[in-house]
Design an enzyme around this catalytic site. Sequence first.
Site, PDB file in Angstrom:
ATOM      1  N   ARG A  33       2.959  -1.238  -9.802  1.00 56.80           N
ATOM      2  CA  ARG A  33       2.801  -2.537  -9.155  1.00 56.80           C
ATOM      3  C   ARG A  33       1.393  -3.051  -9.409  1.00 56.80           C
ATOM      4  NH1 ARG A  33       4.473  -3.273  -3.001  1.00 56.80           N
ATOM      5  NH2 ARG A  33       2.516  -2.225  -2.530  1.00 56.80           N
ATOM      6  N   SER A 102      14.059  -5.823  -2.175  1.00 53.11           N
ATOM      7  CA  SER A 102      13.391  -5.683  -0.881  1.00 53.11           C
ATOM      8  C   SER A 102      14.226  -6.302   0.237  1.00 53.11           C
ATOM      9  CB  SER A 102      12.024  -6.367  -0.908  1.00 53.11           C
ATOM     10  OG  SER A 102      11.168  -5.753  -1.846  1.00 53.11           O
ATOM     11  N   LYS A 129       0.409  -5.188   2.173  1.00 52.29           N
ATOM     12  CA  LYS A 129       1.197  -6.393   2.467  1.00 52.29           C
ATOM     13  C   LYS A 129       0.572  -7.104   3.663  1.00 52.29           C
ATOM     14  CE  LYS A 129       4.826  -5.966  -0.377  1.00 52.29           C
ATOM     15  NZ  LYS A 129       5.331  -6.992  -1.297  1.00 52.29           N
TER      16      LYS A 129
END
Length: 199
Positions: A33, A102, A129
């Site tokens: 990521r 997700s 996040k």
Amino acid sequence: MRIEDARLYLVIGPRPEVVEAALRGGVDVVQLRVKDAADDDLLDAARDFRRLCSAHDALFVVNDSPELAARAGADGVHVGRGDASVAEARRIGGEGMIVGLSASTAAELRDVAGADYVGVGPVFSTPTKPDGEAAGLELVAEAAQVVRVPWFAIGGIDAATLGVVQAAGATRVAVVRAIADALDPAAAARALRDRLVAR
């Protein structure tokens, strides 16, 4: 390794030395990521991850980009609700590509058609996040009732919180800092995976 058999999933940037240690510790899936990087740098990192995961019989997943996943020979791609659709990701990556999705609400848990696995969370608040509100253990319990494909609880999960996440119904988890920031990533991975397979 098949996604059904996986228990411990690591999400990480281009840190091959940590990935290699985590794989030695028993990580089953590694997701690359990276939010801001040049395409060539991303492809180089992805190819490094592909090689490492192959050497350890682990699955390699790319975040957001089915195009990069296909170019790097990844096993799969993980898409968020604002990324390519599951169908589009599969069209680009091919029928053999694993597609993860997700889910951060109860409604999204019921809207996972076509996905091979689901990331459920963030369970707890996490700096990776910062804009995502923690969904809590209630979402984990809900996932255990309604999701019929493999799913991984994610978000702030570490050795201290794993027990309550398992008690809520999770049998698979995805982590970031619990391994990436550990002094001994291999030992951290091994400790988590041992607890996951012991249940």
